[in-house]
Design a protein around this motif. Structure first.
Motif, mmCIF file in Angstrom:
data_model
loop_
_atom_site.group_PDB
_atom_site.id
_atom_site.type_symbol
_atom_site.label_atom_id
_atom_site.label_comp_id
_atom_site.label_asym_id
_atom_site.label_seq_id
_atom_site.Cartn_x
_atom_site.Cartn_y
_atom_site.Cartn_z
ATOM 1 N N TYR A 1 0.841 -1.200 0.000
ATOM 2 C CA TYR A 1 0.000 0.000 0.000
ATOM 3 C C TYR A 1 0.875 1.248 0.000
ATOM 4 O O TYR A 1 0.621 2.201 -0.737
ATOM 5 N N LEU A 2 1.907 1.236 0.843
ATOM 6 C CA LEU A 2 2.772 2.406 0.964
ATOM 7 C C LEU A 2 3.468 2.716 -0.359
ATOM 8 O O LEU A 2 3.485 3.869 -0.810
ATOM 9 N N TRP A 3 4.025 1.700 -1.018
ATOM 10 C CA TRP A 3 4.708 1.912 -2.295
ATOM 11 C C TRP A 3 3.746 2.397 -3.376
ATOM 12 O O TRP A 3 4.147 3.085 -4.324
ATOM 13 N N SER A 4 2.476 2.043 -3.236
ATOM 14 C CA SER A 4 1.499 2.412 -4.278
ATOM 15 C C SER A 4 1.115 3.884 -4.245
ATOM 16 O O SER A 4 0.649 4.426 -5.248
ATOM 17 N N PHE A 5 1.284 4.528 -3.109
ATOM 18 C CA PHE A 5 0.726 5.869 -2.912
ATOM 19 C C PHE A 5 1.161 6.899 -3.962
ATOM 20 O O PHE A 5 0.304 7.600 -4.522
ATOM 21 N N PRO A 6 2.451 7.077 -4.239
ATOM 22 C CA PRO A 6 2.805 8.122 -5.215
ATOM 23 C C PRO A 6 2.276 7.824 -6.612
ATOM 24 O O PRO A 6 1.894 8.750 -7.342
ATOM 25 N N ILE B 1 -3.616 1.090 -5.834
ATOM 26 C CA ILE B 1 -3.480 0.860 -4.394
ATOM 27 C C ILE B 1 -3.848 -0.566 -4.003
ATOM 28 O O ILE B 1 -3.069 -1.267 -3.336
ATOM 29 N N HIS B 2 -5.018 -1.010 -4.399
ATOM 30 C CA HIS B 2 -5.456 -2.348 -3.984
ATOM 31 C C HIS B 2 -4.605 -3.468 -4.593
ATOM 32 O O HIS B 2 -4.189 -4.385 -3.858
ATOM 33 N N PRO B 3 -4.302 -3.448 -5.897
ATOM 34 C CA PRO B 3 -3.443 -4.510 -6.435
ATOM 35 C C PRO B 3 -2.073 -4.577 -5.759
ATOM 36 O O PRO B 3 -1.591 -5.671 -5.427
ATOM 37 N N MET B 4 -1.446 -3.414 -5.538
ATOM 38 C CA MET B 4 -0.123 -3.427 -4.912
ATOM 39 C C MET B 4 -0.223 -3.821 -3.440
ATOM 40 O O MET B 4 0.668 -4.489 -2.906
ATOM 41 N N GLY B 5 -1.302 -3.404 -2.779
ATOM 42 C CA GLY B 5 -1.496 -3.802 -1.394
ATOM 43 C C GLY B 5 -1.690 -5.302 -1.262
ATOM 44 O O GLY B 5 -1.131 -5.946 -0.356
#
Length: 199
Positions: free
Chosen positions: A99-104, A140-144
């Motif tokens: 989730y964190l990596w997805s934010f930007p 966000i959801h896929p990376m999370g």
């Protein structure tokens, strides 16, 4: 380049930097609020995603990405700006790292859609809602889910099950993002024109 042009460029650059710093602080403030643990994954619900998506929808793809990246840098160097007042590089390999990596990237996608796809329709909340939700659904959801699968060593189905409780909260947060962003764009119609390729 004339002195007037130089002064204008400097003013624009200063404004961009101020916006990037301000929204990085907003994300940190939202993450600092109490986190609500849900499901069995250990990943809490916070207001981080609200602030991240609002940042992208208001600042556009370039400044939105930079603001979230600045927020992540602040956490990486030790400031307690992540969920549950955590900090440091360990957050980037934790159960919520995906989730964190997805934010930007989610902020950049939402900002791109609001600026270039929605265009003048960005003053309509439903249009901003769809742009913001796209960032959530596609990034966000896929990376999370992938992050939880790798960290917990579970199947994709199990990781998806862990992710499901976040959807209701995302719908609420995205609705609020859309309402706020549409009003801001109505009040400041040229806000996204300042999102340069070299912010």
């Amino acid at each position: 380049m004339t002195d007037t042009q130089t002064t204008t460029d400097r003013r624009v650059s200063t404004t961009d930097l101020a916006l990037i710093a301000s929204f990085a602080a907003l994300i940190a403030a939202c993450a600092y609020l109490g986190a609500i643990p849900v499901g069995g994954s250990g990943v809490p619900i916070t207001l981080q995603t609200f602030a991240v998506m609002l940042t992208g929808c208001l600042l556009g793809p370039v400044r939105g990405f930079l603001a979230v990246a600045l927020y992540m840098l602040l956490g990486a160097i030790g400031l307690p700006v992540f969920a549950e007042h955590s900090a440091g590089l360990g957050a980037f390999t934790s159960v919520s790292a995906g989730y964190l990596w997805s934010f930007p990237f989610a902020a950049a996608l939402a900002g791109f859609l609001v600026k270039y796809v929605a265009g003048p329709r960005r003053t309509r909340a439903i249009v901003v809602f769809l742009c913001s939700m796209a960032g959530s659904i596609l990034v966000i959801h896929p990376m999370g889910i992938l992050g939880m699968k790798l960290h917990l060593d579970v199947s994709f189905d199990q990781a998806l099950h862990y992710d499901l409780p976040f959807w209701l909260g995302d719908l609420v947060k995205t609705t609020i993002v859309a309402l706020i962003a549409a009003e801001v764009h109505r009040a400041f119609p040229r806000l996204l024109e300042r999102d340069h390729e070299h912010a």
